[in-house]
Design a protein around this motif. Structure first.
Motif, PDB file in Angstrom:
ATOM      1  N   HIS A 117       0.835  -1.203   0.000  1.00  0.00           N
ATOM      2  CA  HIS A 117       0.000   0.000   0.000  1.00  0.00           C
ATOM      3  C   HIS A 117       0.868   1.251   0.000  1.00  0.00           C
ATOM      4  O   HIS A 117       0.618   2.214  -0.751  1.00  0.00           O
ATOM      5  N   TYR A 129       1.674   4.403  -3.289  1.00  0.00           N
ATOM      6  CA  TYR A 129       1.704   5.861  -3.274  1.00  0.00           C
ATOM      7  C   TYR A 129       3.080   6.402  -3.655  1.00  0.00           C
ATOM      8  O   TYR A 129       3.197   7.522  -4.163  1.00  0.00           O
ATOM      9  N   LEU A 132      -2.296  -1.368  -5.523  1.00  0.00           N
ATOM     10  CA  LEU A 132      -3.437  -1.290  -4.608  1.00  0.00           C
ATOM     11  C   LEU A 132      -4.345  -2.513  -4.745  1.00  0.00           C
ATOM     12  O   LEU A 132      -4.836  -3.048  -3.737  1.00  0.00           O
ATOM     13  N   ARG A 144     -11.350  -0.170   1.856  1.00  0.00           N
ATOM     14  CA  ARG A 144     -10.673   1.131   1.781  1.00  0.00           C
ATOM     15  C   ARG A 144      -9.687   1.163   0.618  1.00  0.00           C
ATOM     16  O   ARG A 144      -9.626   2.135  -0.145  1.00  0.00           O
ATOM     17  N   GLU A 186      -9.657   3.355  -3.026  1.00  0.00           N
ATOM     18  CA  GLU A 186      -8.529   4.157  -3.505  1.00  0.00           C
ATOM     19  C   GLU A 186      -8.160   3.770  -4.942  1.00  0.00           C
ATOM     20  O   GLU A 186      -7.868   4.634  -5.786  1.00  0.00           O
ATOM     21  N   CYS A 244     -10.691   5.264  -7.266  1.00  0.00           N
ATOM     22  CA  CYS A 244     -10.478   6.708  -7.407  1.00  0.00           C
ATOM     23  C   CYS A 244      -9.383   6.993  -8.424  1.00  0.00           C
ATOM     24  O   CYS A 244      -9.539   7.827  -9.321  1.00  0.00           O
ATOM     25  N   ALA A 260     -12.446   8.766  -1.079  1.00  0.00           N
ATOM     26  CA  ALA A 260     -11.914   8.007  -2.222  1.00  0.00           C
ATOM     27  C   ALA A 260     -13.056   7.422  -3.052  1.00  0.00           C
ATOM     28  O   ALA A 260     -13.075   7.529  -4.284  1.00  0.00           O
ATOM     29  N   ALA A 306      -2.431   8.500   3.081  1.00  0.00           N
ATOM     30  CA  ALA A 306      -3.196   8.098   1.909  1.00  0.00           C
ATOM     31  C   ALA A 306      -4.564   8.760   1.896  1.00  0.00           C
ATOM     32  O   ALA A 306      -5.083   9.156   0.857  1.00  0.00           O
ATOM     33  N   GLU A 307      -5.197   8.896   3.074  1.00  0.00           N
ATOM     34  CA  GLU A 307      -6.497   9.547   3.149  1.00  0.00           C
ATOM     35  C   GLU A 307      -6.376  11.020   2.790  1.00  0.00           C
ATOM     36  O   GLU A 307      -7.283  11.603   2.190  1.00  0.00           O
ATOM     37  N   MET A 329      -6.381  11.082  -0.907  1.00  0.00           N
ATOM     38  CA  MET A 329      -7.722  10.842  -1.429  1.00  0.00           C
ATOM     39  C   MET A 329      -8.641  12.043  -1.214  1.00  0.00           C
ATOM     40  O   MET A 329      -9.482  12.350  -2.059  1.00  0.00           O
ATOM     41  N   GLU A 349      -7.837  14.310  -3.940  1.00  0.00           N
ATOM     42  CA  GLU A 349      -8.451  13.879  -5.193  1.00  0.00           C
ATOM     43  C   GLU A 349      -9.936  14.251  -5.220  1.00  0.00           C
ATOM     44  O   GLU A 349     -10.465  14.659  -6.260  1.00  0.00           O
TER      45      GLU A 349
END
Length: 989
Positions: free
Chosen positions: A408, A412, A427, A442, A446, A449, A480, A516-517, A520, A523
Motif C-alpha cells: 500500500h 503511493y 493497490l 478502503r 482508492e 479513485c 476516495a 493516503a487519506e 484521497m 483527489e
C-alpha cells in the motif's frame, strides 16, 4: 524415395502434420495472414529491389542469392513475393522447401525440384537422365554420388533455362534440406552461370550454408517502426495506437511476432479498456521459436535468467546475490553463447537480445520457481523500498497484512513518481493480501479513485465500487469512493449535480487520519473543482469555497487555492495567485506526476501561461500513449490544442483534438470530448465552415443544457459568436455574447470571458452599444485584467481604441500592435489590425489603413481564415487598393479576383465607387441594410443609396441578381483617399 506432394507450397505443412513437428516460423508467418488478405509486404523495398536485380541478371546469365535472417523475420513472405514477380517476368517457377522430417531422406529436397521437370529428362544424355530418374524413383538403381547428381542437374537446368524461357528455383528453409540435396544445390549456386537460371533460397543464418557455397547473401533485417506499425494496423485495425507501440517494442520488428503477439490478447486489452500484462504471453508458434534455445540451457542458467527477467532493471548487482553467490554470474555464459543475452561484465549489465526471450523464460518457469525468484530478489533489496514490497507481494500466497501494508505504501510511492497504472496495480494486489473487509474496501476505493481520475480506466470503476460495498458497506462513503463515483458520473454521463452531492457529503466533516487519506481527500477536492468548472454555476463554486475554507491553511493540496483563482474565476481572482502559479509552472520540468502537471497547466490556460507548460504536457501525452495516465493525457492533449489555436498552429489543433476524441471514445470519457469539439468548432467558424460550426455549437448546447453544464453553453455561444463576427452579423454576435456575460462587465466564474474582450467590443460598437462597450472595458481595467498577461493587455488596449466612437486613437492602436511578442497570437493580432484599418478607412485615412489591412489579410490567408480574409480584402479594395485577392467564404459571395469595370450580362456599366462595391458585395451575402451599415460604419439610409446606385450601374433590379452581376466584374477603384496624420487622434466626423 519418391515424394509426390500436391504442391511445393503445401508440402511444408503436410510434412509437419505427418511428423507431428511444428511448421517453420517462415511458414507460420505465411499461414498467419487472415483469409482474403492482400499478402502485400511492408517495408521490403530494398529486398524486392535485390530480387528484381537477380531476375534481371538471370534472364541473360544464371544468378543466385541467399536470404538469411532470424526466424519469423519474413523470409518466406519474401520468397512468395519473389515467385510472383518471377512469374510476371516470364520465368518458369519451381519451388521447394526443407523440412526436418525429411532431413534423413536422401535427395528429398531435390525430389521437389525435379518432379515438375521430369518431362524434360529425355533431352539429357542417357547417363545423366538415368541418374536423375533414379533420384525420382522412375528407374531402378542406387543413387550416384552428389557430384554426379549435381552435374546432371546443371545439365538439365541449362537446357530448360533459356533466354526465351528462363527458370527460377525458389527454395525455402535451405538449412532443413537433407544434406545430399543441400550439397547439390550449393554446387549449383557455385556454377549457376551455365544457363538462364535464378536460384533464390532462404535460411536462418549464414552459418547454415554449407562451406564453400560462394554465393551472394543478404540478411533480411527486422521491419522499421513505420512499416511495423502499418502491418499491425492493417491486420488489427481496432487496436489502439498505444497497444500497437507496445507490440512494436516487444516484437523488435519481427513480422511473425507482430502478427502473433495480439492473438492471446482480449479485445478489451487490444482497445486499452483493460491493461496489458507486464510480460506479453506467447502463442504456440512464438513459444516454439523463442523457447527452444532457452529450454536447452542448464538449470542454473535458466534460474539466473528468471531472476533477471523478474528484476527487470538489467543490472547484474542483484542477480548473483539473489542466486547462489558471486560465482553464479559465470552461469550466464551458456545463455550468452546461445545468443540470448548480451552481458557487459564491466558495467555489470545484461540485455536480452530480443524482448520476447523474456516471455519465453517466464513461460518455461513454474509458479513455484517464480515465487522463489521474487522472494530471493526481495531478500536482497533494502527495507522500505518499493521494489522489495512488489517482490514480496508476488511471492506471497494468501492474506498477509504486513506485506499488504508495505505494498500500500509502495503504491503511493509509484503515484508520486507518476506511475498511476503501477499504483492501481499495487493497490489491487494489496487489497487481495488484506485480511479484514474494512481494509480491503478502503484500498479498493482508492484504486477506483485512481482508475477514474488518473489511469483512465473509467469502465472498471463501477465494478471496483461494487466490490467495495460487498466487503465493507461503509466504505462507499469515503472521499476516495466519492471521488471515484463522482468521476464516473461526471466524465461518462455529465451528471454534475449528482457528482457534486456525492463529493460534498463525503468531504464534509472528514478529517484524514493517514497520509493516503489526505491524498484521497485532495483527489475528491480536485474532482469537485472539475465539477464546478464544467457547471459554471456560482452556487456550486460557493460550496467549494466553503469546503476549502473548512480545510483551513492545511489544505490537502496547496495547488487548490491557486486553481480556484486562476481557473475558477480568472477575470476577478487570478491576480493574487499568479505569483504562486508562475512558481509552480517554472518547476514543471522537474514534476513527474502527470495529474499534477495537467492541473497546474490548466491553471495557466486562461491566463496565457500554456506556452511555458508545453514540454511537460508533451511528457504527459507520451506517458498516456505508452499506457500510462490516460485520464491526464486527454486534458493534456486539449491544453496543447488550446495553445496551438492561440498560437496559430491550426493544423495541429485538428490532429491533437482528433487523438483526444479517439481516447474519449475508447475510454468512455464523454464529457472531455466536448472541449475538444469546442476547439474544432472555433476552427470551423474561423475558417468559414458555418455549417460545421453551427452543428458543433448546437450539439454542445443540446448535451450540456439538460445537465446544467454552463461551460458547454458558453462553448456553444463562443462558436456562434466567432462565426457571426466572421460574416459581419454583429447583431447576432452581440446577442450570443450577452448570453455568456453581462454587457457591462465580464461575468464571474466564466473563465472564457477573458477571451471575448475584443469580440464584445467589436460587436457592441458595430451595433451602437457604445455605453455598454465602455462599461465593459472599464470593468476589465478595474479588475486588473491587463496585468494578467501581455496578450490581455494588448487586446484591452486595442479594444479601448476601437470603442471610442468619436475618434481613432492611433497611439493606442500602435502601442497594442507593438506589444512585445504580439506575433505569438497571430489571429488576435490580425483582428486588431483589421479593426484598426477599418477605422482608419472610415476617416478617409486610406493610405495609412493599407499596411494594417495588408498584414491582416496575409495572416488570415496563412491561417485559412476565409471570412476574415474576405473582410480584409474588401476593406483593401474600398481603400483604393488595385489588387486584393479574396478567399471564398463558405456560403458567402463569390470572391473573385480584382474589382474591375467592364461588361457584364447586360452590357457595359459605369464603374462602381468603393462604397458601392463594398455595399453590393455584402448585400450579395444576404445581409440586411442595417447589418451592412454596422459593418461599414454607415447609416442604413446611406447603404440603401449605395445599393440603389449599384443596381442602376449593374443593370439589375433586385438583390437576387447581385451575385451573378458581381462575378467577374472588373472594377478599377477611384483614386486612393488621402491619409490622415500619422499619429494621435483622428476625429470621426
Amino acid at each position: 524415395m519418391i515424394n509426390l506432394l500436391p504442391s511445393p507450397s503445401a508440402r511444408g505443412s503436410l510434412t509437419a502434420r505427418a511428423s507431428g513437428s511444428v511448421p517453420t516460423a517462415e511458414h507460420a508467418l505465411a499461414q498467419s495472414r487472415p483469409h482474403g488478405s492482400s499478402g502485400r509486404l511492408f517495408g521490403r523495398s530494398a529486398e524486392l529491389a535485390l530480387v528484381d536485380a537477380l531476375f534481371a541478371k538471370a534472364s541473360a546469365r544464371g544468378a543466385s542469392l541467399f536470404l538469411t535472417g532470424t526466424a519469423g523475420v519474413g523470409k518466406s513472405a519474401l520468397l512468395d513475393a519473389a515467385a510472383r514477380r518471377a512469374a510476371q517476368r516470364g520465368f518458369r517457377v519451381v519451388r521447394a522447401a526443407g523440412a526436418r522430417f525429411d532431413q534423413n531422406v536422401g535427395f528429398a529436397g531435390l525430389n521437389q525440384i525435379l518432379l515438375p521437370l521430369a518431362d524434360e529428362l529425355g533431352s539429357l544424355p542417357a547417363r545423366q537422365a538415368h541418374t536423375l530418374q533414379v533420384i525420382l524413383g522412375l528407374s531402378a538403381g542406387e543413387p550416384e554420388e552428389p557430384s554426379a547428381v549435381a552435374s546432371a542437374v546443371r545439365g538439365l537446368l541449362s537446357r530448360i533455362g533459356t533466354r526465351s524461357n528462363p527458370l527460377a528455383l525458389v527454395i525455402d528453409d535451405y538449412a532443413s534440406l537433407d544434406r545430399p540435396s543441400a550439397v547439390v544445390l550449393g554446387t549449383l549456386a557455385l556454377h549457376i552461370g551455365t544457363g538462364c537460371v535464378a536460384l533464390l533460397a532462404a535460411c536462418g543464418r549464414e552459418e547454415d550454408l554449407l562451406p564453400g557455397t560462394w554465393t551472394p547473401v543478404h540478411e533480411v533485417p527486422p521491419l522499421d517502426p513505420k512499416s511495423a506499425m502499418e502491418l499491425v494496423a492493417e491486420h488489427f485495425p481496432a487496436m489502439t495506437p498505444t497497444v500497437r507501440r507496445r507490440l512494436l517494442t516487444e516484437a523488435c520488428g519481427n513480422p511473425l511476432a507482430l502478427l502473433e503477439l495480439p492473438v492471446p490478447l482480449s479485445l478489451a486489452q487490444q482497445t486499452q479498456r483493460h491493461s496489458l500484462p507486464v510480460v506479453l504471453p506467447l502463442t504456440e508458434r512464438l513459444r516454439t521459436i523463442f523457447s527452444e534455445r532457452v529450454g536447452a540451457l542448464p538449470e542454473a542458467t535458466r534460474r539466473l535468467l528468471l531472476l533477471a527477467v523478474l528484476d527487470g532493471s538489467g543490472e547484474l548487482h542483484l542477480v548473483p546475490r539473489a542466486g547462489d553467490g558471486p560465482a553464479t554470474l559465470a552461469e550466464l555464459s551458456p545463455a550468452e553463447r546461445a545468443g540470448l543475452v548480451r552481458v557487459d561484465a564491466r558495467a555489470r549489465r545484461m540485455v536480452f537480445r530480443h524482448p520476447l526471450t523474456r516471455s519465453a523464460v517466464l513461460e518455461l518457469s513454474t509458479s513455484a520457481e517464480r515465487r522463489w525468484a521474487h522472494r530471493a530478489l526481495a531478500d536482497v533489496l533494502p527495507e522500505g523500498s518499493e521494489q522489495r514490497a512488489l517482490h514480496l507481494a508476488r511471492a506471497t500466497v494468501g492474506p498477509d497484512d504486513r506485506v499488504a501494508a508495505l505494498l500500500h505504501e509502495a503504491a503511493y510511492t509509484a503515484l508520486r513518481r507518476g506511475d498511476g497504472a503501477g499504483a492501481v496495480s499495487a493497490l489491487l494486489r494489496a487489497s487481495e493480501l488484506s485480511s479484514s473487509g474494512s481494509a480491503r474496501g478502503r484500498i479498493l476505493a482508492e484504486a477506483a479513485c485512481l482508475s477514474a481520475n488518473v489511469t483512465g480506466e473509467l469502465r472498471t470503476v463501477r465494478a471496483l465500487l461494487d466490490d467495495v460495498m460487498a466487503v465493507d458497506p461503509l466504505g462507499g462513503t469515503s472521499p476516495a469512493a466519492a471521488a471515484a463515483a463522482a468521476g464516473e458520473l461526471l466524465h461518462r454521463d455529465g451528471d454534475a449535480d449528482g457528482a457534486h452531492r456525492l463529493l460534498v457529503a463525503a468531504i464534509a466533516g472528514h478529517s484524514p487520519r493517514r497520509p493516503a487519506e489526505d491524498v484521497m481527500l485532495g483527489e475528491a477536492l480536485h474532482t469537485l473543482l472539475t465539477v464546478c468548472s464544467f457547471s459554471g454555476r456560482p452556487e456550486l463554486w460557493h460550496s467549494f469555497d466553503t469546503v476549502l475554507a473548512r480545510c483551513g491553511p492545511h489544505a490537502p493540496d496547496p495547488l487548490l487555492p491557486v486553481l480556484r483563482g486562476a481557473l475558477g474565476d480568472p477575470a476577478h481572482a487570478a491576480l493574487p495567485v499568479l505569483p504562486r502559479l508562475d512558481e509552480l509552472i517554472s518547476g514543471l520540468h522537474r514534476q513527474t506526476d502527470p495529474a499534477r502537471i495537467v492541473r497546474t497547466a490548466a491553471g495557466g490556460a486562461h491566463v496565457d501561461r500554456l506556452p511555458d507548460c508545453h514540454g511537460a504536457l508533451l511528457r504527459v501525452v507520451e506517458d498516456g500513449r505508452d499506457g500510462g495516465a490516460v485520464a491526464s493525457a486527454i486534458p493534456a492533449l486539449l491544453l496543447l490544442a488550446d495553445d496551438a489555436y492561440a498560437g496559430g498552429r491550426w493544423d495541429d489543433v485538428i490532429e491533437l483534438t482528433d487523438e483526444a476524441l479517439d481516447w474519449c471514445a475508447t475510454r468512455d470519457y464523454r464529457l472531455q470530448a466536448w472541449p475538444a469539439r469546442l476547439l474544432q468548432g472555433l476552427l470551423a467558424a474561423a475558417r468559414g465552415d458555418g455549417e460545421a460550426a453551427r452543428n458543433i455549437a448546437d450539439r454542445l448546447a443540446s448535451w450540456g443544457n439538460p445537465r446544467g453544464l454552463g461551460a458547454l453553453r458558453v462553448h456553444s455561444s463562443r462558436i456562434k459568436t466567432l462565426s457571426t463576427l466572421g460574416r459581419g452579423d454583429f447583431d447576432s454576435a452581440y446577442r450570443h455574447l450577452t448570453n455568456i456575460s453581462p454587457a457591462n462587465r465580464p461575468a464571474p466564474h466564466v473563465p472564457h470571458a477573458l477571451s471575448l474582450i475584443w469580440d464584445f467590443t467589436e460587436a457592441a460598437t458595430r451595433t451602437g452599444h457604445h455605453a455598454e462597450a465602455a462599461a465593459h472595458l472599464a470593468a476589465v481595467r478595474d479588475a486588473g485584467i491587463p496585468s494578467v498577461s501581455p496578450r490581455l493587455a494588448m487586446i484591452t488596449q486595442a479594444a479601448t481604441a476601437l470603442a471610442d466612437p468619436h475618434a481613432v486613437d492611433r497611439d493606442l492602436f500602435d502601442e497594442a500592435i507593438a506589444t512585445p511578442g504580439a506575433e505569438r497570437w497571430p489571429f488576435d493580432l490580425a483582428r486588431i489590425r483589421l479593426g484598426y484599418g477599418e477605422r482608419l478607412r472610415r476617416v478617409q485615412a486610406s493610405v495609412a489603413a493599407r499596411p494594417h489591412l495588408e498584414a491582416a489579410h496575409s495572416t488570415f490567408e496563412r491561417l485559412g481564415a476565409a471570412p476574415w480574409s474576405a473582410r480584409a480584402a474588401g476593406e483593401l479594395r474600398a481603400s483604393g487598393q488595385a489588387q486584393a485577392p479574396v478567399a471564398p467564404v463558405a456560403g458567402g459571395p463569390v470572391a473573385g479576383g480584382p474589382v474591375a469595370g467592364g461588361p457584364v450580362a447586360g452590357g457595359p456599366v459605369a464603374p462602381l465607387t468603393p462604397q458601392e462595391w463594398q455595399s453590393a458585395q455584402l448585400a450579395a451575402t444576404g445581409l440586411t441594410n442595417k447589418q451592412i451599415a454596422a459593418q461599414l460604419f454607415l447609416s442604413h439610409r446611406t447603404v440603401a443609396t449605395h445599393l440603389s446606385s449599384a443596381f442602376r450601374k449593374l443593370e439589375i433590379v433586385s438583390r437576387a441578381g447581385l451575385r451573378d452581376a458581381l462575378t467577374g466584374l472588373d472594377q478599377h477603384l477611384a483614386r486612393p483617399m488621402n491619409g490622415a496624420a500619422r499619429s494621435g487622434r483622428i476625429t470621426v466626423k
